[in-house]
Scaffold this motif. Structure first.
Motif, short mmCIF file in Angstrom:
data_model
loop_
_atom_site.label_atom_id
_atom_site.label_comp_id
_atom_site.label_asym_id
_atom_site.label_seq_id
_atom_site.Cartn_x
_atom_site.Cartn_y
_atom_site.Cartn_z
N GLU A 258 0.83 -1.21 0.00
CA GLU A 258 0.00 0.00 0.00
C GLU A 258 0.87 1.26 0.00
O GLU A 258 0.58 2.23 -0.71
N ILE A 259 1.95 1.25 0.78
CA ILE A 259 2.85 2.41 0.81
C ILE A 259 3.55 2.58 -0.53
O ILE A 259 3.73 3.71 -1.02
N ILE A 260 3.96 1.47 -1.14
CA ILE A 260 4.59 1.56 -2.46
C ILE A 260 3.63 2.20 -3.46
O ILE A 260 4.00 3.09 -4.25
N GLY A 261 2.36 1.78 -3.43
CA GLY A 261 1.38 2.35 -4.34
C GLY A 261 1.18 3.84 -4.12
O GLY A 261 1.06 4.62 -5.07
N GLU A 262 1.14 4.26 -2.84
CA GLU A 262 0.99 5.69 -2.55
C GLU A 262 2.17 6.49 -3.09
O GLU A 262 1.99 7.54 -3.71
N VAL A 263 3.39 6.00 -2.84
CA VAL A 263 4.59 6.72 -3.27
C VAL A 263 4.65 6.79 -4.79
O VAL A 263 4.98 7.84 -5.37
N TYR A 303 16.46 9.58 -5.10
CA TYR A 303 16.72 10.08 -3.75
C TYR A 303 15.45 10.65 -3.12
O TYR A 303 15.18 10.43 -1.93
N ARG A 304 14.67 11.38 -3.89
CA ARG A 304 13.40 11.91 -3.39
C ARG A 304 12.43 10.77 -3.08
O ARG A 304 11.73 10.79 -2.05
N ILE A 305 12.39 9.77 -3.95
CA ILE A 305 11.46 8.66 -3.77
C ILE A 305 11.84 7.82 -2.55
O ILE A 305 10.98 7.42 -1.76
N LYS A 306 13.13 7.52 -2.38
CA LYS A 306 13.57 6.79 -1.20
C LYS A 306 13.22 7.55 0.07
O LYS A 306 12.77 6.96 1.07
N LYS A 311 10.03 7.49 5.04
CA LYS A 311 9.22 8.24 6.01
C LYS A 311 7.82 7.64 6.14
O LYS A 311 7.34 7.41 7.26
N ARG A 312 7.18 7.39 5.02
CA ARG A 312 5.81 6.88 5.06
C ARG A 312 5.76 5.45 5.60
O ARG A 312 4.84 5.11 6.35
N LEU A 313 6.73 4.64 5.22
CA LEU A 313 6.73 3.25 5.70
C LEU A 313 6.95 3.20 7.21
O LEU A 313 6.29 2.43 7.92
N HIS A 314 7.88 3.99 7.71
CA HIS A 314 8.14 4.01 9.15
C HIS A 314 6.90 4.46 9.94
O HIS A 314 6.54 3.87 10.97
N LYS A 315 6.25 5.51 9.45
CA LYS A 315 5.05 6.00 10.13
C LYS A 315 3.93 4.96 10.11
O LYS A 315 3.24 4.74 11.12
#
Length: 361
Positions: A258-263, A303-306, A311-315
């Protein structure tokens, strides 16, 4: 007296014609600037140099013919005017050919649009031809000169080995289309960045810190190199992560996808059509490791994507109660033949005065 009047009229007529032609070409230049093709701008700019000069030279030639000059003076005047006209035409032709080469290469994908090596070679060739024509016009035989150049070419080649090696290496690089201006490359020696230009001697690379790295063409042709723009600009990056052994891996996979899809959808530079991919691969010392595969549109976007993905995955992991354990090791201290396991940070179970031998598992 009549000859002087005719000569003056011829010179004035040449100047007026040059002025009118220049104004006409200036008007044509404005219309050429409105078109999408840049070649007409180059052609008009070249004509603005040649046509007025030819009109002036023509007026002076008519004036010289009208005046009562001796044959020797008449011949000298005609020769000087011819040489000047050839010089102007040669310079204009060099600009025209170089401009057309630059326009054609810039308009085609896969061709070195900003590579000055082709432009410089064509300009030098046109100027050399014009110089030979001038010599022939002056009555100087160019055959001995060409013979001398052929004989002395070997000595020049030996003296300019490095220069010629860089020249032909640059031509080979551009002809093979392995590197083109705008590509992001990385050499085995560590240099990396965007290719700014490839000229007759060197390749200029601009790294991400906006500094220029100058690489000789010969060295670039010999070294191992990765081109991140070919065969296509889009690429995938691998990001390593891990979760605790007590985690529900199906839940981890679902949340991570889900986080991958959001990013991929929301972050600039990501590929919205990229399929979320996560692969578990390792039973580590304190975690189960997995790889996340992300799609990026261009090398520097990673770099921006990582940054956003971590950040989103950790949260999200914190909100879902998924634990990312810190690395830990068990240290065993040997006392004689007895091995006493110790956790990092615990006090060693040894008597005062004993010197244990430590080993790390």
């Amino acid at each position: 007296m009549d000859d002087l009047v005719v000569g003056g009229i011829a010179v004035v007529a040449g100047l007026v014609a040059a002025f009118l032609l220049r104004m006409l070409l200036k008007w044509l230049g404005k219309h050429a600037g409105r078109t999408s093709w840049n070649g007409d701008d180059v052609i008009v700019a070249a004509l603005r140099t040649v046509v007025p000069s030819a009109a002036i030279a023509g007026g002076v030639a008519v004036a010289a013919a009208a005046l009562p000059l001796t044959s020797a003076v008449q011949r000298t005047v005609n020769q000087v005017l011819t040489v000047l006209l050839i010089f102007v035409v040669t310079v204009a032709a060099a600009r025209l050919v170089a401009g057309l080469v630059r326009t054609v290469t810039a308009s085609r994908s896969g061709v070195a649009g900003s590579a000055t090596i082709f432009v410089n070679i064509t300009r030098v060739l046109v100027l050399a031809i014009g110089f030979l024509v001038v010599l022939q016009t002056l009555g100087i035989s160019i055959a001995p000169m060409l013979t001398a150049l052929g004989v002395g070419g070997l000595a020049v080649a030996l003296a300019l080995q490095d220069t010629l090696a860089n020249l032909f290496a640059g031509i080979h690089i551009l002809a093979s289309k392995t590197v083109q201006p705008g590509d992001y490359i990385q050499l085995s020696s560590g240099e990396e960045g965007y290719v700014e230009d490839i000229n007759w001697r060197q390749t200029t690379v601009r790294n991400l810190s906006n500094n220029l790295v100058v690489i000789p063409n010969g060295e670039l042709a010999r070294t191992n190199m990765t081109n991140f723009m070919r065969p296509e600009q889009e690429l995938t990056i691998l990001l390593q992560a891990g979760v605790a052994y007590d985690s529900d891996l199906d839940h981890v996979e679902r949340v991570t996808n889900e986080i991958i899809g959001e990013v991929m959808t929301e972050v600039e530079g990501a590929l919205p059509n990229h399929e979320p991919i996560i692969r578990f691969h390792t039973f580590g010392d304190s975690r189960i490791g997995f790889t996340v595969i992300l799609g990026v549109g261009e090398f520097s976007d990673q770099y921006r994507i990582k940054h956003e993905f971590i950040k989103r995955l950790h949260k999200r992991y914190r909100a879902e109660g998924i634990r990312i354990p810190a690395p830990a090791r068990t240290v065993a201290l040997q006392q004689g033949s007895v091995s006493i396991p110790q956790q990092r940070g615990a006090e060693p179970l040894i008597e005062p005065g004993e010197v244990p031998a430590a080993r790390i598992d």
